[in-house]
Design a protein around this motif. Structure first.
Motif, PDB file in Angstrom:
ATOM      1  N   PRO A  58       0.850  -1.167  -0.002  1.00 16.99           N
ATOM      2  CA  PRO A  58       0.062  -0.116   0.162  1.00 16.99           C
ATOM      3  C   PRO A  58       0.800   1.277   0.140  1.00 16.99           C
ATOM      4  N   ASN A  59       0.339   2.116  -0.634  1.00 12.52           N
ATOM      5  CA  ASN A  59       1.235   3.330  -0.874  1.00 12.52           C
ATOM      6  C   ASN A  59       0.784   4.588   0.218  1.00 12.52           C
ATOM      7  N   VAL A  60       1.334   4.149   1.489  1.00 10.87           N
ATOM      8  CA  VAL A  60       0.852   4.774   2.747  1.00 10.87           C
ATOM      9  C   VAL A  60       2.008   5.696   2.873  1.00 10.87           C
ATOM     10  N   GLU A  61       1.482   7.063   3.428  1.00 15.53           N
ATOM     11  CA  GLU A  61       2.565   8.082   3.680  1.00 15.53           C
ATOM     12  C   GLU A  61       2.892   7.624   5.224  1.00 15.53           C
ATOM     13  N   VAL A  62       4.572   7.608   5.384  1.00 15.83           N
ATOM     14  CA  VAL A  62       5.039   7.361   6.524  1.00 15.83           C
ATOM     15  C   VAL A  62       5.924   8.550   6.928  1.00 15.83           C
ATOM     16  N   LYS A 119       5.973   8.885   0.831  1.00 15.50           N
ATOM     17  CA  LYS A 119       4.966   7.909   0.633  1.00 15.50           C
ATOM     18  C   LYS A 119       5.874   6.617   0.130  1.00 15.50           C
ATOM     19  N   LEU A 120       5.345   5.429   0.418  1.00 13.18           N
ATOM     20  CA  LEU A 120       6.131   4.257   0.330  1.00 13.18           C
ATOM     21  C   LEU A 120       6.586   3.834  -1.363  1.00 13.18           C
ATOM     22  N   ILE A 153      11.053   4.027   9.907  1.00 13.60           N
ATOM     23  CA  ILE A 153       9.446   4.404  10.072  1.00 13.60           C
ATOM     24  C   ILE A 153       8.963   4.340  11.467  1.00 13.60           C
ATOM     25  N   ALA A 154       8.453   5.577  12.119  1.00 18.01           N
ATOM     26  CA  ALA A 154       7.881   5.380  13.387  1.00 18.01           C
ATOM     27  C   ALA A 154       6.085   5.298  12.993  1.00 18.01           C
ATOM     28  N   ASP A 155       5.623   4.497  13.987  1.00 20.30           N
ATOM     29  CA  ASP A 155       4.334   4.034  13.892  1.00 20.30           C
ATOM     30  C   ASP A 155       3.856   4.022  15.222  1.00 20.30           C
ATOM     31  N   PRO A 156       3.684   4.999  16.230  1.00 24.13           N
ATOM     32  CA  PRO A 156       3.206   5.035  17.503  1.00 24.13           C
ATOM     33  C   PRO A 156       1.692   4.605  17.623  1.00 24.13           C
ATOM     34  N   ARG A 216       0.205   2.356  15.641  1.00 28.45           N
ATOM     35  CA  ARG A 216       0.148   1.052  15.062  1.00 28.45           C
ATOM     36  C   ARG A 216      -0.873   0.754  13.978  1.00 28.45           C
ATOM     37  N   GLU A 217      -0.853   1.736  13.315  1.00 28.53           N
ATOM     38  CA  GLU A 217      -1.553   1.648  12.052  1.00 28.53           C
ATOM     39  C   GLU A 217      -0.882   1.252  10.782  1.00 28.53           C
ATOM     40  N   ILE A 218       0.213   1.472  10.534  1.00 28.82           N
ATOM     41  CA  ILE A 218       0.989   1.108   9.632  1.00 28.82           C
ATOM     42  C   ILE A 218       1.504  -0.593   9.408  1.00 28.82           C
ATOM     43  N   ILE A 219       1.623  -0.844  10.639  1.00 33.68           N
ATOM     44  CA  ILE A 219       2.100  -2.142  10.923  1.00 33.68           C
ATOM     45  C   ILE A 219       0.858  -3.215  10.518  1.00 33.68           C
ATOM     46  N   LYS A 220      -0.139  -2.651  10.824  1.00 37.68           N
ATOM     47  CA  LYS A 220      -1.349  -3.468  10.259  1.00 37.68           C
ATOM     48  C   LYS A 220      -1.538  -3.324   8.687  1.00 37.68           C
ATOM     49  N   GLN A 221      -1.516  -2.492   8.082  1.00 36.82           N
ATOM     50  CA  GLN A 221      -1.510  -2.439   6.589  1.00 36.82           C
ATOM     51  C   GLN A 221      -0.350  -2.972   5.958  1.00 36.82           C
TER      52      GLN A 221
END
Length: 219
Positions: A11-15, A23-24, A99-102, A104-109
């Motif tokens: 997924p092309n998420v912004e991180v 974006k990835l 990447i920071a993901d406090p 926990r949204e990105i790890i799910k995607q």
């Protein structure tokens, strides 16, 4: 296990990372990318792994590969942790973003949630996952390890070379293959085609079935 897997588009998420926001897909560009997650900053196995990635960064760069780490801690924590990682790795610099993901949204995607581990607040933690992503933004290979087991960087390099060779030639790599060893020619390639595609020649294993499907060559 739910979530993205081999053959899926990342997924092309912004991180938000230690190198800024992006974006990835923009980061991947036309390169191969290794995206790897860690259960947490300032933890023993993760520190050794990020240090190993720093040591191997030049090897990956030679192969046209970008690195991208991920942990659920924030950017300030990452930057402090990097000091420990670089000290442990003998001064090898962490030149790749983390990447920071406090939330926990990105790890799910990205299918990087540990099914068992939770932090002190009961929030999910990242698994020790690694995705190899091709220039087409698709996942080519995934590793998933428990928190107790660190990755073997020589194996990461080995499978990367296997994937890159297979993307260029109609070959596969046999059991225990190492870079420089013979590869096997795809069964979809007949012998006449093989002679054209592999002018260096090939050897066919003499098997009881006499089917001639196990053909070795070097690329």
């Amino acid at each position: 296990m739910p979530g993205i897997t081999i053959g899926d588009t990342v997924p092309n998420v912004e991180v938000e990372t230690t190198h800024g926001k992006f974006k990835l897909h923009d980061y991947i560009g036309d390169s191969w990318t290794i995206l790897f997650s860690h259960p947490g900053d300032f933890t023993p196995v993760c520190t050794t792994e990020l240090g190993a990635m720093a040591k191997y960064a030049e090897e990956f760069s030679k192969r046209g590969v970008k690195l991208l780490g991920l942990s659920c801690d924030d950017i300030a924590s990452h930057k402090e942790w990097i000091k420990d990682v670089e000290a442990y790795s003998g001064g090898h610099k962490v030149t790749y973003p983390i990447i920071a993901d406090p939330k926990r949204e990105i790890i799910k995607q990205l299918n990087m949630v540990d099914p068992d581990e939770k932090d002190s607040s009961g929030n999910p933690l990242p698994s020790r996952a690694l995705h190899m992503i091709g220039p087409d933004k698709m996942v080519k290979l995934s590793f998933l390890y428990p928190a107790t087991t660190g990755r073997n960087m020589d194996e990461v390099v080995r499978v990367l070379e296997s994937l890159q060779k297979a993307s260029k030639h109609k070959i596969a790599t046999p059991a225990n293959w190492k870079p420089g060893d013979p590869v096997v020619i795809s069964p979809s390639v007949d012998n006449d085609q093989a002679k054209q595609m592999f002018p260096q020649g090939f050897e066919t294993a003499d098997l009881p079935s006499k089917k001639g499907y196990l053909r070795f060559t070097k690329v």
